[in-house]
Design an enzyme around this catalytic site. Structure first.
Site, mmCIF file in Angstrom:
data_model
loop_
_atom_site.group_PDB
_atom_site.id
_atom_site.type_symbol
_atom_site.label_atom_id
_atom_site.label_comp_id
_atom_site.label_asym_id
_atom_site.label_seq_id
_atom_site.Cartn_x
_atom_site.Cartn_y
_atom_site.Cartn_z
ATOM 1 N NE ARG A 71 -3.644 -0.593 0.144
ATOM 2 C CZ ARG A 71 -4.540 -0.676 -0.850
ATOM 3 N NH1 ARG A 71 -4.490 -1.667 -1.708
ATOM 4 N NH2 ARG A 71 -5.448 0.238 -0.992
ATOM 5 C CE1 TYR A 76 4.642 7.848 -1.157
ATOM 6 C CE2 TYR A 76 2.274 8.011 -0.828
ATOM 7 C CZ TYR A 76 3.365 8.019 -1.671
ATOM 8 O OH TYR A 76 3.195 8.191 -3.015
ATOM 9 C CE1 TYR A 98 7.872 11.869 -8.842
ATOM 10 C CE2 TYR A 98 7.788 13.205 -10.819
ATOM 11 C CZ TYR A 98 7.275 12.208 -10.031
ATOM 12 O OH TYR A 98 6.156 11.539 -10.451
ATOM 13 C CG HIS A 100 5.170 21.805 -5.213
ATOM 14 N ND1 HIS A 100 5.153 21.401 -3.906
ATOM 15 C CD2 HIS A 100 4.889 23.129 -5.190
ATOM 16 C CE1 HIS A 100 4.878 22.423 -3.117
ATOM 17 N NE2 HIS A 100 4.713 23.500 -3.880
ATOM 18 C CB VAL A 103 2.224 18.341 -6.065
ATOM 19 C CG1 VAL A 103 1.161 17.837 -7.030
ATOM 20 C CG2 VAL A 103 2.128 19.862 -5.946
ATOM 21 C CB ALA A 130 3.387 17.322 -13.511
ATOM 22 C CD GLN A 172 -0.844 9.394 -8.452
ATOM 23 O OE1 GLN A 172 0.297 9.467 -8.011
ATOM 24 N NE2 GLN A 172 -1.820 8.900 -7.746
ATOM 25 C CB ALA A 214 6.514 17.774 -18.148
ATOM 26 C CB SER A 241 0.102 9.959 -18.743
ATOM 27 O OG SER A 241 0.883 9.264 -19.663
ATOM 28 C CB THR A 242 -0.834 15.000 -16.168
ATOM 29 O OG1 THR A 242 0.105 14.637 -15.146
ATOM 30 C CG2 THR A 242 -1.913 15.869 -15.543
#
Ligand SMILES: C[S@@+](CC[C@H](N)C(=O)[O-])C[C@H]1O[C@@H](n2cnc3c(N)ncnc32)[C@H](O)[C@@H]1O
Length: 267
Positions: A71, A76, A98, A100, A103, A130, A172, A214, A241-242
């Site tokens: 998970r 994290y 990486y 910001h 974010v 991004a 995401q 980007a 990809s965004t």
């Protein structure tokens, strides 16, 4: 939300971002913080970025992911523990992420919160995300029509009252339908079809959306793939990809409100 004033203990944390193009988009403040830190941790997207950080500070150590943890949140928490342990030893620690660093970075916000509660100075410096690159590369201004921003899976599992007269950014999108940490290589097409099903009533199947990536290399161009909304499940997506969904049309003006405010577009 605000910085705790009771910050007297030795040891500190500064969280910084590299930007998407490391070096090129890293702020002077972030670079200086990396150079001066007594201990550096990093979680970046590619090896060149890691090398660049190591060149600035030899203490730099990767916050590598534990592949056995399924998970996101568990991974994290491990990062938070490692960062906090060095601060508690009395060191000035810099954590580099990486884009910001605030974010989609649960660990950075959590580490700052915990350490402030324990009385350590902890802060975040803003970086180039991004989304900032998208604004520049796609030439879209979030000002005139507004902009809404969601994590793609979250957008679907908490039914949103979104506004098609405002641009939308979906993060995401490559892992839509996956709340685990790792890319489980499941076919994402069914989840993308559900996304299309949710968006089409508001935008129509012919609405043009953009898969955006980007470039991490200043010498290379970004990948911008326009695609009709109905064809989105066939688009090529990567973990970088965004999805950008332009507004369908501008929102209607409210003449009564304009009169009350005494504003017009003529003046
Ligand atoms: C975990 S988030 C990290 C965001 C990062 N902290 C930032 O400030 O942009 C990962 C998501 O960010 C977006 N992203 C990351 N790199 C990108 C890139 N090079 N181009 C476009 N979007 C990117 C994608 O939506 C990706 O799924």
């Amino acid at each position: 939300m605000t910085q705790d004033s009771n910050t007297t203990r030795a040891g500190s944390l500064t969280v910084v971002g590299t930007g998407i193009q490391v070096g090129e988009q890293t702020t002077l403040g972030a670079k200086e913080t990396i150079e001066k830190a007594q201990k550096v941790f990093y979680a970046v997207a590619d090896r060149a970025a890691a090398q660049w950080i190591l060149g600035l500070n030899a203490t730099a150590e990767a916050l590598s992911y534990d592949m056995t943890l399924p998970r996101r949140r568990t991974v994290y928490e491990g990062m938070v523990d490692r960062i906090a342990a060095e601060v508690r030893k009395g060191l000035d620690v810099c954590a580099v992420f990486y884009g910001h660093p605030g974010v989609f970075a649960h660990a950075t916000h959590k580490a700052i919160k915990i350490l402030r509660q324990e009385g350590f100075p902890a802060r975040m410096l803003p970086g180039v995300s991004a989304e900032d690159c998208l604004i520049a590369d796609l030439g879209v201004d979030p000002g005139p029509l507004g902009c809404q921003s969601y994590e793609a899976t979250d957008f679907l599992i908490r039914p949103r009252r979104f506004d098609p007269t405002t641009a939308m950014i979906l993060w995401q999108v490559h892992s839509i339908g996956n709340l685990g940490f790792w890319d489980d290589h499941t076919d994402r097409r069914p989840a993308l079809e559900i996304l299309v099903e949710v968006l089409v009533p508001s935008y129509g199947p012919e609405h043009r959306v953009y898969v955006y990536e980007a470039s991490i290399d200043p010498a290379k161009l970004p990948r911008i793939e326009p695609v009709l909304l109905a064809k989105l499940p066939e688009a090529k997506l990567s973990p970088f990809s965004t999805l950008f969904v332009p507004a369908k049309k501008a929102a209607e003006l409210d003449p009564i409100m304009m009169k009350r405010l005494g504003v017009s577009f003529d003046s």
